[in-house]
Design a protein around this motif. Sequence first.
Motif, PDB file in Angstrom:
ATOM      1  N   GLU A 182       0.817  -1.209   0.000  1.00 59.11           N
ATOM      2  CA  GLU A 182       0.000   0.000   0.000  1.00 59.11           C
ATOM      3  C   GLU A 182       0.854   1.264   0.000  1.00 59.11           C
ATOM      4  N   GLU A 183       2.112   1.141   0.405  1.00 58.57           N
ATOM      5  CA  GLU A 183       3.004   2.298   0.379  1.00 58.57           C
ATOM      6  C   GLU A 183       3.599   2.533  -1.003  1.00 58.57           C
ATOM      7  N   GLY A 184       3.697   1.501  -1.822  1.00 57.42           N
ATOM      8  CA  GLY A 184       4.268   1.661  -3.151  1.00 57.42           C
ATOM      9  C   GLY A 184       4.447   0.326  -3.840  1.00 57.42           C
ATOM     10  N   PRO A 185       4.589   0.325  -5.169  1.00 51.25           N
ATOM     11  CA  PRO A 185       4.666  -0.936  -5.916  1.00 51.25           C
ATOM     12  C   PRO A 185       6.000  -1.642  -5.806  1.00 51.25           C
ATOM     13  N   VAL A 186       7.083  -0.891  -5.580  1.00 47.23           N
ATOM     14  CA  VAL A 186       8.430  -1.469  -5.545  1.00 47.23           C
ATOM     15  C   VAL A 186       9.215  -0.810  -4.415  1.00 47.23           C
ATOM     16  N   HIS A 187       9.964  -1.636  -3.667  1.00 44.86           N
ATOM     17  CA  HIS A 187      10.735  -1.116  -2.537  1.00 44.86           C
ATOM     18  C   HIS A 187      12.162  -1.644  -2.584  1.00 44.86           C
ATOM     19  N   GLN A 188      13.115  -0.787  -2.273  1.00 44.71           N
ATOM     20  CA  GLN A 188      14.465  -1.230  -1.987  1.00 44.71           C
ATOM     21  C   GLN A 188      14.497  -1.705  -0.545  1.00 44.71           C
ATOM     22  N   ILE A 189      14.904  -2.932  -0.339  1.00 44.66           N
ATOM     23  CA  ILE A 189      14.929  -3.481   1.013  1.00 44.66           C
ATOM     24  C   ILE A 189      16.285  -4.123   1.286  1.00 44.66           C
ATOM     25  N   THR A 190      16.549  -4.308   2.546  1.00 40.97           N
ATOM     26  CA  THR A 190      17.637  -5.170   2.969  1.00 40.97           C
ATOM     27  C   THR A 190      16.988  -6.405   3.562  1.00 40.97           C
ATOM     28  N   GLY A 191      17.223  -7.530   2.953  1.00 42.84           N
ATOM     29  CA  GLY A 191      16.571  -8.752   3.390  1.00 42.84           C
ATOM     30  C   GLY A 191      17.073  -9.234   4.732  1.00 42.84           C
ATOM     31  N   THR A 192      16.454 -10.295   5.233  1.00 41.73           N
ATOM     32  CA  THR A 192      16.842 -10.831   6.527  1.00 41.73           C
ATOM     33  C   THR A 192      18.247 -11.416   6.503  1.00 41.73           C
ATOM     34  N   ASP A 193      18.799 -11.637   5.299  1.00 42.23           N
ATOM     35  CA  ASP A 193      20.175 -12.112   5.187  1.00 42.23           C
ATOM     36  C   ASP A 193      21.170 -10.962   5.073  1.00 42.23           C
TER      37      ASP A 193
END
Length: 404
Positions: A30-41
């Motif tokens: 709901e915040e946006g279609p694509v996100h830059q994330i840092t995964g759990t790894d």
Amino acid sequence: MSESTPPSRPAVVPGELFQDPYAVYGRLREEGPVHQITGTDGLPAWLVTRYEDVRQALSDPRLSLDKRHATPGGYRGMALPPALDANLLNMDPPDHTRIRRMVSKVFTHRHVERLRAPVRRTADTLLDAVADQDEFDLIPSYAAPLPIIVISDLIGVPSSQRPDFRAWTDALVAPDPLRPERAREAVGRLLSFFTQLIADKRAHPADDLLSALISVRDQEDRLSENELMSLAFLILVAGYENTVHMIGNAVAALLDHPDQLSALRADADLLDRAVEELARYDGPAPLAIRRFPVEDIVIGDVTVPAGETVLLSLAAAHRDPRRFTNPDRLDLERDATGHLALGHGIHYCLGAPLARMETAIALTALFDRFPCLSLAVAARDLRRRPSMRSRGLVALPVRTAAAV
């Protein structure tokens, strides 16, 4: 189409993600279609959250599964030796097309239907073993052994080796963050397992899929040795891993929604539609296999650079209100056609007909045998495996008799 800078997020909280990915991914959707994330790894990735974007990306040829297109230092997924890594989950056409064609006929709807009676017999045998118990754990007693037996019989794995295979697969797919050496040990054990299995089948071929693939390798030279072993590995792991979670999640969802279970019991014709809705509602994989753009690509309104890791959130897509009305509600009357739990495009799950059939039989046999089946703990207390790759239960304790 305009382009924008994606919202940037820190690593998602592992406990929250593993227990309820729908809340985490839904908030991001709901915040946006694509996100830059840092995964759990700890590695960077781009997360795609909305149904239409996820569906289009699943069949976009510019998004490669081949790790050679990945930027160094990015998230690449499971680390495997070459003998297990040359599988369909790391391939694009034409190699993907060549290898998939060799085994696709084994998993057609027509061929799978021939397995219906043996699968039902297996389900009934497993239920016989717990028929006199007031309470049991459905995962090790039923949901896990059923697909292991079915896929092992199909490929030709001796029954004595199946428990070890399950333990190694669990350690690999849902690694313990406190004991990372267990995943490495599992890889070594699986490599030895398949090396010996293929050697045994070469010496003593039988009427099974692996013997047929070895013949293709040795007589027709249509597979490399690494491709042969990797294909056997993928069929066995995927045939177990996805289906055990489809069955476990489906049973948990139905027991947590007694009105829907009652509707299913009242109308056997609802079964096929129910399997699709259950796969949408709480499928076995929160994320599709990672992908790498071969060129800069626009997803939604965001430009993702070539070579970076793209994660497609099936969990977010399946609860997208733009596609499914009241998506957080389990509704077995819903037309869930178009769900992505088994993929889309050329990488659509090879074993989808088998997974659907096994799940349908597992549910029918279970609720026929135990019409008063119920959860032995509150649904909120069910523990999930600590994995971004799969959505499965550690245990599913159930009671067989009606509460007094």
